[in-house]
Design a protein around this motif. Structure first.
Motif, mmCIF file in Angstrom:
data_model
loop_
_atom_site.group_PDB
_atom_site.id
_atom_site.type_symbol
_atom_site.label_atom_id
_atom_site.label_comp_id
_atom_site.label_asym_id
_atom_site.label_seq_id
_atom_site.Cartn_x
_atom_site.Cartn_y
_atom_site.Cartn_z
ATOM 1 N N GLU A 1 0.819 -1.223 0.046
ATOM 2 C CA GLU A 1 -0.053 0.072 -0.004
ATOM 3 C C GLU A 1 0.941 1.175 0.066
ATOM 4 O O GLU A 1 2.034 1.339 0.671
ATOM 5 C CB GLU A 1 -0.754 -0.143 1.220
ATOM 6 C CG GLU A 1 -1.952 -1.224 1.273
ATOM 7 C CD GLU A 1 -2.962 -0.983 2.340
ATOM 8 O OE1 GLU A 1 -2.638 -0.447 3.342
ATOM 9 O OE2 GLU A 1 -3.775 -1.933 2.449
ATOM 10 N N SER B 1 1.043 5.824 -1.693
ATOM 11 C CA SER B 1 0.445 6.949 -2.017
ATOM 12 C C SER B 1 0.330 6.657 -3.522
ATOM 13 O O SER B 1 1.053 6.115 -4.400
ATOM 14 C CB SER B 1 1.324 8.209 -1.942
ATOM 15 O OG SER B 1 1.409 8.305 -0.396
ATOM 16 N N GLY C 1 -2.807 10.713 -0.925
ATOM 17 C CA GLY C 1 -2.372 9.957 -0.030
ATOM 18 C C GLY C 1 -1.111 10.794 0.653
ATOM 19 O O GLY C 1 -0.679 11.800 0.135
ATOM 20 N N ASN C 2 -1.056 10.456 1.989
ATOM 21 C CA ASN C 2 0.103 11.173 2.707
ATOM 22 C C ASN C 2 0.574 10.276 3.731
ATOM 23 O O ASN C 2 -0.064 9.681 4.617
ATOM 24 C CB ASN C 2 -0.650 12.226 3.765
ATOM 25 C CG ASN C 2 0.446 13.182 4.155
ATOM 26 O OD1 ASN C 2 1.691 12.649 4.296
ATOM 27 N ND2 ASN C 2 0.124 14.205 4.957
ATOM 28 N N LYS D 1 0.651 10.777 7.701
ATOM 29 C CA LYS D 1 -0.575 10.637 8.141
ATOM 30 C C LYS D 1 -1.085 9.339 7.902
ATOM 31 O O LYS D 1 -2.257 8.913 8.304
ATOM 32 C CB LYS D 1 -1.457 11.497 7.764
ATOM 33 C CG LYS D 1 -1.202 13.207 7.950
ATOM 34 C CD LYS D 1 -2.229 14.166 7.356
ATOM 35 C CE LYS D 1 -2.017 15.361 7.871
ATOM 36 N NZ LYS D 1 -3.069 16.401 7.349
ATOM 37 N N HIS D 2 -0.131 8.320 7.747
ATOM 38 C CA HIS D 2 -0.517 7.054 7.395
ATOM 39 C C HIS D 2 -1.931 6.711 6.575
ATOM 40 O O HIS D 2 -2.565 5.966 6.770
ATOM 41 C CB HIS D 2 -0.881 6.197 8.825
ATOM 42 C CG HIS D 2 0.350 6.481 9.698
ATOM 43 N ND1 HIS D 2 1.753 5.685 9.392
ATOM 44 C CD2 HIS D 2 0.306 7.023 10.868
ATOM 45 C CE1 HIS D 2 2.215 5.951 10.314
ATOM 46 N NE2 HIS D 2 1.632 7.060 11.300
ATOM 47 N N ASN D 3 -1.889 7.567 5.335
ATOM 48 C CA ASN D 3 -3.006 7.481 4.539
ATOM 49 C C ASN D 3 -2.236 7.045 3.148
ATOM 50 O O ASN D 3 -1.657 7.782 2.515
ATOM 51 C CB ASN D 3 -3.506 8.809 4.103
ATOM 52 C CG ASN D 3 -4.639 9.043 3.224
ATOM 53 O OD1 ASN D 3 -5.138 7.697 2.862
ATOM 54 N ND2 ASN D 3 -5.180 10.172 2.784
ATOM 55 N N ARG D 4 -2.448 5.853 2.672
ATOM 56 C CA ARG D 4 -1.975 5.229 1.678
ATOM 57 C C ARG D 4 -2.976 4.483 0.865
ATOM 58 O O ARG D 4 -3.360 3.369 1.154
ATOM 59 C CB ARG D 4 -0.804 4.214 2.041
ATOM 60 C CG ARG D 4 0.414 4.849 2.790
ATOM 61 C CD ARG D 4 1.153 3.869 3.171
ATOM 62 N NE ARG D 4 2.473 4.371 3.819
ATOM 63 C CZ ARG D 4 2.534 4.705 5.043
ATOM 64 N NH1 ARG D 4 1.464 4.301 5.924
ATOM 65 N NH2 ARG D 4 3.520 5.320 5.786
ATOM 66 N N PRO D 5 -3.867 5.363 0.074
ATOM 67 C CA PRO D 5 -5.066 4.893 -0.754
ATOM 68 C C PRO D 5 -4.790 3.801 -1.829
ATOM 69 O O PRO D 5 -5.614 2.903 -2.205
ATOM 70 C CB PRO D 5 -5.702 5.926 -1.217
ATOM 71 C CG PRO D 5 -4.805 6.837 -1.642
ATOM 72 C CD PRO D 5 -3.597 6.885 -0.336
ATOM 73 N N SER E 1 -9.161 6.853 -4.373
ATOM 74 C CA SER E 1 -9.378 7.992 -4.598
ATOM 75 C C SER E 1 -9.712 8.141 -6.014
ATOM 76 O O SER E 1 -11.082 8.673 -6.495
ATOM 77 C CB SER E 1 -8.187 9.062 -4.302
ATOM 78 O OG SER E 1 -7.830 9.076 -3.044
#
Length: 157
Positions: free
Chosen positions: A52, A54, A61-62, A65-69, A85
């Motif tokens: 997973e 960005s 994704g960031n 911030k642990h955002n891995r779409p 996304s």
């Protein structure tokens, strides 16, 4: 509509996923490096790598911030590139063709050599001129090997 004609041929799942996994690992290490999180997913009771990261298509994704779409998701017919996304759902070949054309050619040849391309699969066969060159190379290698064996048998070496 039958499933194997829509997504690909599920009879060769393990062979396809094993080959795809090698490409996915090297691709995620080179493109996404430290921002990639390694996870896994079971397909037909076999564990496969599911990274997973960005999204490289839409930029979502960031990692801080642990955002891995985005991820390469293993399915019965090979890996799919998915993003929460932009939602592209590309096969591994289509993703490589768009992002890394040289790697896509190598991937296509590897799949073709293992008889995992063409109708019923999610990767097309390579062009005829590339297949012709491959067969000519194999023929030359076999001819050289046979000549060397002949010389060894008859003491000419």
């Amino acid at each position: 509509m039958r499933r194997d004609t829509y997504l690909g041929n599920t009879r060769y799942s393990k062979m396809i996923l094993t080959l795809d996994q090698q490409y996915v690992r090297s691709l995620t290490q080179s493109l996404f490096g430290n921002t990639c999180v390694e996870k896994g997913h079971f397909v037909n009771q076999t564990y496969f790598y599911k990274p997973e990261f960005s999204c490289c298509l839409c930029g979502a994704g960031n990692p801080k911030k642990h955002n891995r779409p985005a991820s390469f998701y293993p399915t019965e017919v090979g890996y799919l590139y998915t993003c929460l996304s932009c939602n592209p759902s590309l096969t591994l070949y289509k993703f490589l063709r768009d992002q890394q054309p040289e790697i896509a050619k190598n991937y296509q040849m590897d799949r073709w050599i293992n008889k995992l391309t063409g109708k019923g699969f999610n990767c097309p066969e390579p062009p005829k001129n590339i297949k012709r060159e491959y067969y000519q190379q194999k023929e030359r290698e076999l001819k050289e090997k046979n000549q060397l064996d002949y010389k060894r048998r008859h003491g000419l070496l």
